[in-house]
Enzyme design. Structure first.
Site, mmCIF file in Angstrom:
data_model
loop_
_atom_site.group_PDB
_atom_site.id
_atom_site.type_symbol
_atom_site.label_atom_id
_atom_site.label_comp_id
_atom_site.label_asym_id
_atom_site.label_seq_id
_atom_site.Cartn_x
_atom_site.Cartn_y
_atom_site.Cartn_z
ATOM 1 N N GLU A 238 -51.677 -25.007 55.197
ATOM 2 C CA GLU A 238 -50.957 -25.503 56.361
ATOM 3 C C GLU A 238 -51.698 -25.049 57.617
ATOM 4 O O GLU A 238 -51.895 -23.849 57.836
ATOM 5 C CB GLU A 238 -49.531 -24.947 56.375
ATOM 6 C CG GLU A 238 -48.709 -25.521 57.510
ATOM 7 C CD GLU A 238 -47.269 -25.047 57.479
ATOM 8 O OE1 GLU A 238 -47.037 -23.848 57.249
ATOM 9 O OE2 GLU A 238 -46.369 -25.880 57.710
ATOM 10 N N GLU B 91 -36.559 -22.105 55.007
ATOM 11 C CA GLU B 91 -37.207 -23.363 55.361
ATOM 12 C C GLU B 91 -38.624 -22.995 55.769
ATOM 13 O O GLU B 91 -38.828 -22.416 56.836
ATOM 14 C CB GLU B 91 -36.423 -24.058 56.488
ATOM 15 C CG GLU B 91 -36.614 -25.555 56.502
ATOM 16 C CD GLU B 91 -37.806 -25.952 57.329
ATOM 17 O OE1 GLU B 91 -38.911 -25.962 56.743
ATOM 18 O OE2 GLU B 91 -37.654 -26.219 58.508
ATOM 19 N N GLY C 251 -39.777 -20.439 58.923
ATOM 20 C CA GLY C 251 -41.078 -19.913 59.341
ATOM 21 C C GLY C 251 -42.094 -20.079 58.234
ATOM 22 O O GLY C 251 -41.983 -20.996 57.419
ATOM 23 N N SER C 252 -43.050 -19.176 58.188
ATOM 24 C CA SER C 252 -44.158 -19.336 57.254
ATOM 25 C C SER C 252 -43.722 -19.007 55.832
ATOM 26 O O SER C 252 -42.810 -18.211 55.603
ATOM 27 C CB SER C 252 -45.320 -18.430 57.653
ATOM 28 O OG SER C 252 -45.008 -17.083 57.344
ATOM 29 N N THR C 253 -44.399 -19.630 54.877
ATOM 30 C CA THR C 253 -44.102 -19.364 53.472
ATOM 31 C C THR C 253 -44.359 -17.902 53.132
ATOM 32 O O THR C 253 -43.597 -17.290 52.382
ATOM 33 C CB THR C 253 -44.936 -20.309 52.588
ATOM 34 O OG1 THR C 253 -44.404 -21.641 52.730
ATOM 35 C CG2 THR C 253 -44.868 -19.920 51.123
ATOM 36 N N LYS D 271 -32.506 -14.223 65.903
ATOM 37 C CA LYS D 271 -33.760 -13.615 66.374
ATOM 38 C C LYS D 271 -34.738 -14.744 66.676
ATOM 39 O O LYS D 271 -35.323 -15.333 65.767
ATOM 40 C CB LYS D 271 -34.326 -12.686 65.297
ATOM 41 C CG LYS D 271 -35.140 -11.508 65.840
ATOM 42 C CD LYS D 271 -36.439 -11.904 66.500
ATOM 43 C CE LYS D 271 -37.538 -12.069 65.470
ATOM 44 N NZ LYS D 271 -38.839 -12.408 66.124
ATOM 45 N N CYS E 158 -43.409 -28.128 60.578
ATOM 46 C CA CYS E 158 -43.551 -27.766 59.167
ATOM 47 C C CYS E 158 -43.635 -29.000 58.289
ATOM 48 O O CYS E 158 -44.232 -28.965 57.229
ATOM 49 C CB CYS E 158 -42.402 -26.868 58.733
ATOM 50 S SG CYS E 158 -40.803 -27.467 59.289
#
Lengths: 305, 506
Positions: B417, B286, B264-266, B212, B320
């Protein structure tokens, strides 16, 4: 409720004058093991521990509170820096010393097992022997795991590039409920052999071997706080540890299956490493538990003049 | 700061982001002369007006219609792309399962290897096409997509191809088994490269994939699907479902998926971990980072300045592992900041297709708003903001390279971030203080060290709690080098022998 512990009843001392009353043995108060000390639960609570077969009252164990669990995390966090920075050789020496101390307490541990798990005397002694051997097996790993789990990476450029394993940090371990000594050691030893600090929730119904193990750890040069052992209700303590932001990983193998998903959801709150892997505790362990709470760090440096 | 001419076709609505007044005290290098535009031709790539989903080797429409993907440098619509619904995700997972059981699972590793080698070769052959398409859809400079993203993506397929028939030698036992169907969700910052990071190891290990891509950057993943067709990859081995967050959530939670890999994002990583709780399905994450790039007063200063710039302004800071916190030793702060400003004045911001461009467009309006809001918080909390003199193109999403000095650890710009071209400068006195400040974050993806003293590098590298440590370099990547984070930067590694473990039943 019957009186605790027929294990340490009155007995005749041959040197005592005739007619003197039999000597009364001194019973052990079962306490927690936090930061190298043996406190009672700050809550003041305790719970009865009964023999597996007879239901006889063996002892009262401390029933750790959520506050005790948080204190244990603080102690583990404080111990992690020095333990993880100790040389692997030194960690191996300490783990081997644990095996020595357990061997010396083999009689008491076998008795704990015989009462707690209903094992026969011979089976209990064999189990303690297996526990000692397991510590010895793990004692050999700290100075070898980096050679097995690390790598030199050939990147497409003028760089030295190495990957090395490092401990994840503070790891919570919910010990197996049934195998209260061999199972406990099989989940605890790899965590600290890898250089982590541990907070253990002992088998709820059979905590006595864990309490005796704590005494061996306390006399084996394991730095205070590297292993902390809580006795009490798993359902009360495990969620605190699973949700705690000072905990980097959690082994939930000892948690009853229906309760695991809830703990995993809590563990997601700070991206904990979660291990859930049932094993035959009698079999030779693989590397899975040792690797589960190791991080891989990759370091680059240019090569040039 | 020089500005490359506005991208072709731009007009209308003014651009956004900061546009500080030129500073007289900063020499503008090259101010006396201008670069002529040197755009890469976009004729090399043909973009279809509309793309379907790639499922079971066929292109099919999505059940939820289509959405537009835009060029962030011009805001023009590049194409419309199918929006996958739950039934589409079902179909894709079923196709992957079927291919896993009938074709890819039973196939000898040596045969799988040859497919991956083919894909690597086609990526190399069509590299310019991929580079242009990536820069169009993502906004990154062509210099980066051409020299970093696309070659590394090809290298990932080439590297992992060689593992496919050697898994028994990877240290996971004599015959490690694949997991089955992998659901892979990737971000918009390195769209093709992240697809390669996900697909190559999964396929080498014998899994089949449902990929995706990010909502704002689907085009290179779709072109990669065409490459899979060209390579005669059996239908269903790779499936691509485009869509927004709902499609990703449906894929992550799908019971037919054996392994989920997410970059992607945490925040989303935590949601996926929670969604998978109790399922026993494998997961690697990750996630975000807030890396410290640590500069000692004995650092090789010119290299360090380049490393700082590369660390935070590479890919507009949409990285990242970006070195978003510059920790500079107090005694060197003045010199480092002065040189950094001089260097930033020479960066060229503008048309991503221009071969002289250093800083491209922010990927989306949403991301631009987030960067702008965090930068505003930096000012509001008392840090000093600086950007080189810089004209932003009138259309598209742009943000000038920005440096905050006087930042304290409690400032949001030092903790959160930003994922944009914003550097926070903090200082330290001793190595121990540098370690303490570097580790003072819930993240742990990467770190940088700049010093000429070898023993100090090793001392620092041992203490920095990060999965990748770059010493006297920064932002280096290689398929043989494991990449991934400590703590809230995720778990699992991508690349190298360690990355294989994420796709094997070990």
């Amino acid at each position: 409720m019957s009186e605790p512990a027929a294990r340490a009843g009155p007995e005749r001392d041959a040197r005592a004058p005739a007619g003197a009353p039999p000597r009364l043995a001194v019973r052990k108060t079962c306490k927690l093991f936090i930061g190298g000390a043996f406190p009672r639960s700050e809550s003041g609570r305790s719970y009865p521990v009964r023999a597996a077969r007879t239901g006889e009252l063996l002892a009262y164990a401390a029933q750790a509170s959520r506050k005790d669990a948080r204190d244990a995390v603080v102690a583990a966090r404080a111990a992690f820096a020095a333990w993880s920075a100790a040389t692997a050789y030194n960690r191996g020496q300490v783990l081997y010393r644990v095996a020595e101390m357990i061997e010396g307490r083999a009689g008491q541990l076998a008795e704990d097992l015989a009462h707690g798990e209903g094992a026969s005397g011979a089976a209990a002694r064999r189990a303690v022997g297996a526990v000692v051997d397991r510590w010895v097996w793990y004692a050999g790993w700290p100075d070898k795991i980096a050679q097995v789990a690390g790598s030199a990476n050939q990147v497409a450029g003028p760089f030295l590039n190495l990957s090395v394993p490092e401990p994840a940090g503070v790891v919570a371990v919910v010990a197996p409920g049934d195998s209260s000594l061999l199972g406990l050691v099989s989940v605890l030893a790899p965590v600290i052999a890898a250089g982590n600090a541990a907070v253990v929730v002992a088998s709820e119904a059979r905590p006595l071997p864990a309490i005796t193990l704590a005494e061996a750890l306390a006399t084996a040069d394991v730095p205070p706080g590297v292993v902390n052992i809580l006795t009490g209700r798993t359902a009360e303590l495990a969620p605190v540890l699973a949700a705690h932001f000072g905990v980097d990983g959690i082994d939930i193998t000892g948690v009853p299956a229906p309760d695991r998903a809830g703990l995993e959801r809590l563990a997601a709150g700070n991206v904990k490493r979660v291990l859930c892997a049932e094993e035959d505790w009698a079999a030779v362990p693989g590397l899975r538990r040792l690797l589960a709470f190791l991080e891989i760090k990759t370091v680059w440096h240019p090569a040039g003049l | 700061m020089a500005t490359n001419g506005p991208p072709a076709g731009s007009a209308g609505e003014p651009g956004r982001g900061s546009s500080p007044a030129p500073r007289e005290d900063v020499p503008a290098a090259g101010a006396g002369w201008e670069y002529a535009p040197a755009p890469e031709s976009r004729q090399v790539v043909s973009i279809a007006p509309e793309y379907g989903l790639f499922i079971g080797g066929r292109w099919t429409p999505g059940e939820d219609g289509t959405f537009a993907t835009v060029n962030p440098a011009t805001e023009e619509t590049l194409a419309r792309v199918a929006e996958a619904g739950p039934a589409d995700v079902d179909r894709a997972v079923a196709a992957a399962r079927d291919a896993y059981e009938r074709v890819w699972g039973p196939m000898p590793g040596a045969e799988r290897a040859k497919y991956l080698y083919r894909i690597a070769r086609i990526l190399q052959e069509r590299s310019r096409e991929f580079a242009v398409l990536e820069s169009l859809d993502n906004g990154k400079p062509i210099r980066e997509s051409r020299d970093v993203d696309v070659p590394l993506a090809a290298a990932h397929f080439f590297y992992h191809a060689g593992w496919a028939d050697k898994l028994g030698h990877a240290g996971f036992g004599p015959d490690p088994r694949p997991l089955g169907v992998a659901g892979q969700i990737i971000p918009w910052n390195f769209p093709l490269l992240m697809a390669a990071w996900k697909l190559a190891p999964a396929l080498a290990a014998g899994n089949t994939c449902v990929l995706k891509p990010a909502e704002t950057t689907p085009l290179t993943a779709l072109l990669l699907a065409q490459v899979c067709e060209q390579a005669d990859l059996p239908p269903g081995v790779v499936n691509v479902v485009t869509g927004a967050a709902a499609a990703g959530a449906a894929l992550a939670a799908h019971p037919g998926v054996d392994k989920v890999a997410f970059t992607g994002s945490t925040q989303v990583g935590k949601e996926i971990a929670a969604a998978l709780a109790g399922t026993g399905r494998r997961l690697t994450l990750e996630l975000g980072g807030k890396a410290a790039n640590i500069v000692f007063d004995d650092a090789p200063i010119d290299a360090a300045i380049e490393g700082i710039v590369n660390g935070i302004f590479f890919n507009q800071g949409h990285v990242c592992c970006a070195g978003s916190r510059l920790l500079v030793q107090e005694s060197a702060e003045q010199e480092v900041v002065e040189r950094l400003r001089r260097r930033l004045a020479t960066l060229r911001l503008g048309d991503p297709l221009d071969k002289n461009t250093d800083v491209g467009a922010i990927n989306s309006r949403e991301q631009l708003d987030k960067i702008a809001s965090l930068a505003a918080a930096g000012e509001a909390e008392g840090a000093q903001r600086w950007s080189p003199p810089c004209r932003l193109p009138p259309r598209g999403y742009w943000f000038a390279p920005t440096v905050f000095t006087g930042v304290s650890q409690s400032h949001r710009i030092a903790r959160e971030e930003i994922f944009g071209p914003v550097l926070s400068v903090l200082t330290f006195r001793t190595p121990a203080e540098a370690v303490a400040k570097a580790n003072n974050t819930p993240y742990g993806l990467s770190a940088g060290i700049w010093t000429e003293k070898g023993s100090r590098i090793l001392w620092m590298a041992q203490r920095l709690r990060a999965g990748v440590v770059w010493a006297n370099t920064y932002n280096r990547f290689d398929p043989a080098s494991p990449f991934g984070g400590y703590r809230e930067s995720g778990f699992g590694r991508e690349g190298g022998r360690h990355g294989l473990a994420a796709y094997l039943d070990v």
